[in-house]
Design a protein around this motif. Structure first.
Motif, PDB file in Angstrom:
ATOM      1  N   GLU A 664       0.890  -1.147   0.041  1.00  0.00           N
ATOM      2  CA  GLU A 664      -0.016   0.015   0.190  1.00  0.00           C
ATOM      3  C   GLU A 664       0.853   1.368  -0.101  1.00  0.00           C
ATOM      4  O   GLU A 664       2.180   1.148   0.379  1.00  0.00           O
ATOM      5  N   ASP A 670       0.689  -2.857   5.667  1.00  0.00           N
ATOM      6  CA  ASP A 670       1.216  -4.225   5.179  1.00  0.00           C
ATOM      7  C   ASP A 670       1.695  -5.094   6.373  1.00  0.00           C
ATOM      8  O   ASP A 670       1.350  -5.916   6.649  1.00  0.00           O
ATOM      9  N   ASP A 675      -3.348  -5.035   7.130  1.00  0.00           N
ATOM     10  CA  ASP A 675      -3.966  -5.382   5.708  1.00  0.00           C
ATOM     11  C   ASP A 675      -4.523  -6.978   5.693  1.00  0.00           C
ATOM     12  O   ASP A 675      -5.336  -7.410   4.990  1.00  0.00           O
TER      13      ASP A 675
END
Length: 812
Positions: A664, A670, A675
């Protein structure tokens, strides 16, 4: 003999009249012709404007007249050589008469219907005389005054024809007339006192039909500026095309409901004599046009779609109407006496209500009259006060063969419903040649295009996209659309247009579709944007089959989905925030999507372009139950741990993953596991489990300092500072001959995410690059799970997943 009628657009100036003369010459080579002409261009409108101006300002009225005079003398100079003096004197005389009439209006301060008829007649008197003299330059032509032949009653502005006298006059004149070409003015007539009258709106067409019927013509040709009657209004429906052949009844229905090529009364005299009518294009004379006859060749079961705007719906309703005769009679009698035209009628079978459609201009008058007519019943509360709804339109689907096909009504209303077009009232005649619906005027364009696509473009469906977010994913998505456009049309019969594009600063719209070769330049020069402004633009565009595409990771964008869905605008998104928000919001979006028949697709929320969610839906919908899900769902984390070892730094591997588009924009999303938690939450919810994000256990591997950063620079600095921490994590796995994988698990209603040591015999061990893998353990797959594996990150595969969702909507 043929009768040719040329409208105002066909005789607007000298060049166009030359084209008319060439058509007349060619037609007259084989037979005699009667030529009926309208006034030049907008002359009649200007004459009436001058008459109204004369009431207040005679100087202004004469200025208007001078402009009209200039046009006519310019035509004379261009087209007439032999008899220019004679023609100039006659036209000068006619304009002198007009000036005298205007002066009389000014002096008497009176503008009666009789005077209006006299003033408006001059347009055709002038044009027919000039064109006849221009034709006589090279052809065997003569001029005849229509006022000498067409005899009417004393209603000056909308006169009723005395056909017995008129037909006799026409027959005698043409029997004695030896000229091959006779030019006559349309629209004008006279009463028995030899006073000028006019035939009302569409009068020139009506004149042509009167002559054709009286002469038993072989064909009546209506020459205009379009190539026939179209399947829909081509100015509104770009894909509309001319109808080759159509019946009298079909043509009447279409013209009644707004097809302006033909005026409905025109057909009646020709219909009685079964004289074919052909609509032709003056500026494309070789085009076949449209043939209107008693026995057209069969074509599509639906011949055309038409509409009338500026309609008001008037409703008379109440329990006191049930079983009591006479309400309908009183309603229509009151409107008739007031000379209010009813264009639409429908009545509930319960006799509880009657709805009629009238023009907006008549609505207030109609309400006043009907409230008075039914004042006693309203006072006694037997019926409600008259209800008036304004700003409506009537849309009509027409076809004589419709009665032979089942399900056409269903197709019509299903197509309108899918596009959020609310139907206020419906009428269908027992002959089943016409299905009419009253809708909001605002929706008329969308409704016409929707129905045209349904009945005439079934092989090609159009989708209209509104795209927000043009970063890595958005840019690749637009590139893929551009690349595949021709393939989609040829192979899937799918025309995908991008109507609007927005980034965080600018937006650009084009109703005809944005050119995807230079969208960046167009966007850079676009107007300032905001989420509200973009939504307003999308709503105002009001296109059928509209899709809002969110290529961002922005929470604010995810919060507007509900507004789009409520307007029956489908939503496709790779943004996980909405589906990973509160369970209430997730369910509400699903419910709104279903209620308003708008797709809400988010396949790319999990696994980018992999069919993970779609496969899961198919399992659940077919009755399978999910017991356990094990997955590596972060392409970015898989990429990071597949590339991280003693020879690299964690900082550099993460930076590389971000550079290549695997993470991202904020890589902490992440690496923190948020995520992945969102993804397993979405899969749990799609498995029919109620769960919130906070219910998922997260086993973080990032140091607290890195987790608490607020920007990317500080985050990367924390990664560098704690490099030893990451090297220790790697060493622990390596010492066990294991690989590091960030795994998401969902078992029996509970979920967790975290870094795990994966041994060599595990399906996750050989997961390379940025690939994702999902294992579904279900009733049908209890021991050997259903496995989905493939690229799970990257702009191209995410864009392709968005693309796939768009195609799913098209195939819906």
């Amino acid at each position: 003999m043929k009768v040719l009628k040329f409208g105002g657009s066909s005789v607007a100036n000298s060049e166009k009249i030359k084209q008319v003369l060439s058509i007349i010459a060619k037609t007259s080579e084989e037979q005699k012709v009667a030529v009926i002409v309208s006034a030049f261009g907008k002359t009649t409108d200007k004459l009436l404007a001058g008459a109204n101006e004369a009431l207040e300002d005679i100087t202004a009225a004469k200025e208007i007249l001078e402009l009209i005079k200039e046009l006519h003398f310019r035509v004379i100079d261009d087209l007439i050589i032999k008899n220019k003096k004679e023609v100039t004197e006659e036209i000068t005389y006619l304009f002198d008469r007009l000036i005298s009439i205007y002066e009389g209006i000014f002096l008497l301060q009176e503008l009666s219907n009789k005077t209006l008829a006299k003033v408006s007649s001059f347009g055709e008197r002038l044009s027919s005389y000039i064109i006849a003299k221009a034709a006589k330059e090279t052809l065997d032509a003569t001029h005849k005054e229509s006022r000498d032949l067409i005899i009417t009653n004393d209603e000056y502005l909308n006169a009723q024809v005395n056909f017995e006298v008129t037909n006799k006059n026409i027959a005698i004149f043409f029997h004695d007339n030896q000229h091959k070409i006779t030019v006559l003015g349309g629209f004008i007539s006279s009463n028995t006192a030899e006073e000028t009258t006019t035939l009302g709106r569409g009068g020139s067409d009506f004149s042509a039909a009167i002559y054709a019927a009286a002469l038993n013509a072989d064909e009546l040709q209506i020459w205009t500026d379009v190539s026939g009657m179209f399947t829909a209004n081509p100015r509104i429906v770009k894909q509309a095309y001319p109808i080759a052949e159509i019946s009298y009844e079909e043509a009447m229905e279409l013209s009644h409901f707004g097809a302006k090529v033909l005026y409905p009364p025109t057909i009646q005299p020709a219909l009685r004599k079964e004289i074919p009518i052909r609509i032709k294009n003056t500026f494309d004379p070789e085009n076949f046009g449209t043939l209107i006859s008693n026995d057209p060749e069969n074509g599509n079961e639906v011949k055309g779609i038409s509409h009338i705007e500026d309609i008001s719906l008037i409703t008379l309703e109440g329990g006191g109407m049930i079983g009591i005769p006479g309400f309908s009679k009183r309603l229509f009698e009151a409107l008739s006496v007031a000379k209010i035209n009813v264009v639409f009628i429908t009545q509930a079978s319960s006799e509880h209500s009657i709805c009629v459609g009238v023009y907006d201009a008549d609505a207030e008058k109609a309400k006043t009259i009907l409230d008075e007519t039914f004042s006693i019943e309203i006072y006694r509360k037997k019926i409600k006060p008259i209800i008036v709804e304004n700003d409506l339109a009537i849309i009509a689907v027409v076809g004589e063969s419709m009665k032979n096909y089942q399900g056409l009504s269903g197709q019509m209303f299903s197509a309108l419903g899918r596009n959020n077009v609310n139907v206020r009232a419906i009428a269908q005649g027992s002959s089943e040649k016409n299905i009419s619906a009253v809708i909001n005027k605002y929706d008329a364009k969308k409704a016409l295009n929707t129905l045209h696509e349904q009945f005439f473009e079934e092989r090609t469906k159009q989708l209209n996209l509104f795209v927000t977010g043009v970063g890595n994913v958005g840019e690749r998505f637009l590139a893929q659309l551009h690349q595949q456009k021709k393939f989609l049309i040829e192979n899937l019969k799918l025309n995908i247009r991008v109507i609007g594009i927005s980034n965080s600063r600018k937006m650009v719209f084009d109703d005809a579709g944005i050119n995807l070769e230079n969208w960046k330049d167009l966007l850079e020069n676009g107007e300032p944007t905001s989420l509200d402004n973009f939504y307003i633009k999308v709503k105002e565009a009001n296109h059928r089959n509209s899709v809002f595409v969110d290529n961002t990771a922005n929470q604010a964008v995810s919060e507007v989905y509900e507004k789009y869905l409520k307007d029956s605008i489908s939503v496709v998104t790779c943004n996980k925030i909405a589906c990973a928000s509160s369970f209430y919001n997730y369910k509400k979006l699903k419910e709104v999507s279903k209620k308003y028949n708008a797709s809400f697709l988010f396949e790319t929320n999990v696994g980018a372009g992999l069919p993970i969610i779609d496969t899961l839906k198919n399992l659940v919908n077919s009755g399978d139950r999910i017991h356990k899900i094990q997955a590596v769902l972060s392409g970015s984390l898989n990429f990071v741990f597949n590339n991280f070892d003693q020879s690299s730094t964690f900082h550099n591997v993460v930076a590389q993953a971000q550079k290549e588009g695997y993470t991202e924009p904020d890589p902490k999303i992440d690496l923190s596991g948020v995520d992945v938690a969102r993804k397993i939450l979405i899969l749990a919810r799609e498995s029919s489990f109620k769960m919130e994000l906070e219910d998922i256990k997260k086993n973080a591997f990032l140091p607290e300092e890195a987790l608490n950063t607020t920007n990317n620079d500080d985050f990367y600095a924390a990664l560098t500072k704690h490099e030893n921490h990451f090297q220790d994590i790697f060493k622990q796995a390596n010492d066990k001959d294991c690989r590091l994988k960030y795994v998401a698990e969902f078992v029996d209603g509970k979920a967790n995410v975290g870094l795990q040591h994966i041994p060599a015999d595990h399906p996750f061990y050989n997961l390379e690059g940025s690939d994702n893998i999902v294992l579904f353990f279900t009733d049908r797959y209890p021991e050997n799970p259903l496995i989905i594996k493939g690229a799970g990150a990257g702009a191209d595969v995410t864009a392709s997943g968005i693309f796939a969702d768009i195609i799913r909507i098209a195939n819906k």
